[in-house]
Design a protein around this motif. Structure first.
Motif: not given
Ligand code: UT7
Length: 358
Positions: A31, A35, A41, A273
């Protein structure tokens, strides 16, 4: 003087989410890496055909515009993931809408497809060739992703956005535009195993391959250059820009474009995101969300900018119309699904013929 105004807007996102945590179970990634390198995300994976997403986004845009289906003269379906080579997917969208008086065509300029199509549609309306255009940006990229390739599968997702364009005699629409391509570099981002390039090529599962860092460098330069150029062509100062609505491929590319236009975050719309890169769908989805959260004031000066496969780039300086509230709304939703994200990806994996999900 005749201008072309955006009078309707809408989006359709499939409900199934593929998170960065899910991707950690599929490929060697994290992650934190996804990111920090991209801003993404999560992304959506569709259980329905691209034309179903396109239909719903278009219905919402048509209701927002308050036009009847019979009024639609042209359906443009901007996509690089058509359901078939023949017919063009626009035919499915026209049929599902019941837009009985419309012509219909796909337009493929990859991730720049919405801006290419929007500039085309604006010209057709301004010059009186047509009156009412429904323009959809739609992609089902999950179908051409290799979920063993960490360099690409983390970036892309599925979704649709749409706008309606209609004539007006008040100043609106495209005030500056740039459409560019470097076809010699097209192999830097391509789907192999599809199309007519060699006999039997369709036996190879189509998959996206990308030289990410090379594409990244070119995107930073081209999107910023094109954005600056259209603002000058429009006769605007940088301070005149109300909102940049960029293609959502990588937050770092968007940040570079924003810096060139000297825009603070309040004048840049980001939703990368939530959906990742949905190619031709990113800008109409972002525009719809920007209007919904009241970040598009009446008569706003907008900049659309995109870069993608081809290698294409495009930008437009756009004056929005007076009305920023929808005339009508539709309650329809995409059909639900009992399938998990793993079920949906398993269908993709099966098409690659080499991996089984547990
Ligand atoms: O809309 C269409 C246009 N497309 C784009 O605009 C995409 C443009 N490219 C990008 O957004 C970026 O290039 C990426 C996000 C794809 C990659 O970011 P990057 O900073 O350019 O990374 P990189 O490709 O230079 O790779 C750096 C390292 C490599 O490892 P080594 O060789 O340094 O050991 C990669 O193997 O990161 C590795 N890597 C990953 N690590 C963890 C690549 N993908 C991943 C991953 N997770 N998913």
């Amino acid at each position: 003087m005749r201008y072309a105004e955006i009078t309707g807007w809408g989006k359709a996102l499939p409900p199934t989410v593929l998170s960065n945590a899910d991707l950690e179970q599929l490929v060697d990634t994290s992650d934190e890496w996804i990111t920090s390198r991209s801003g993404i995300k999560e992304r959506r994976i569709s259980h329905v055909a691209a034309s179903d997403m396109a239909e719903l986004a278009a219905r919402r845009a048509i209701a927002a515009a308050g036009v009847e289906m019979e009024q639609i003269d042209l359906v443009i379906n901007a996509t690089c993931t058509p359901e078939s080579i023949i017919p063009a997917s626009a035919s499915y969208v026209q049929a599902k809408l019941g837009a009985v008086n419309a012509g219909a065509m796909d337009l493929n300029a990859n991730c720049s497809g919405f801006v290419y199509s929007y500039v085309t549609a604006d010209s057709l309306v301004r010059t009186g060739v047509v009156d009412t255009v429904v323009l959809v940006g739609v992609e089902r990229l999950s179908w051409v992703l290799d979920y063993t390739d960490r360099a690409t599968c983390i970036l892309f997702g599925d979704g649709a956005g749409a706008v309606v364009l209609q004539p007006t005699d008040t100043e609106a629409g495209v005030f500056g535009s740039e459409l560019g391509v470097d076809g010699n570099m097209a192999d830097l981002l391509a789907v192999h195993g599809d199309g007519t390039v060699q006999p039997g090529s369709s036996l190879v599962p189509p998959r996206i391959v990308m030289q990410g860092s090379d594409v990244f460098r070119r995107a930073v330069t081209a999107m910023a250059d094109a954005s600056e150029a259209v603002v000058h062509e429009a006769g605007w100062d940088l301070d005149d820009i109300d909102l940049l609505i960029p293609h959502q491929a990588n937050q770092r590319i968007i940040d570079a474009t924003s810096r060139r236009l000297r825009l603070d975050p309040a004048r840049v719309f980001l939703n990368i995101h939530a959906y990742g890169n949905t190619s031709a769908a990113t800008i109409p989805i972002a525009l719809t969300e920007a209007i919904e959260v009241r970040r598009v004031p009446p008569r706003a000066n907008l900049v659309f900018a995109a870069f993608g496969g081809g290698l294409t780039w495009a930008a437009a300086a756009v004056r929005f119309g007076e009305r920023v509230t929808p005339v009508g709304e539709v309650d329809d939703e995409l059909p639900g699904t009992d399938e998990s994200v793993w079920d949906l990806l398993a269908a993709n994996f099966k098409s690659f013929g080499r991996l089984e999900l547990e």
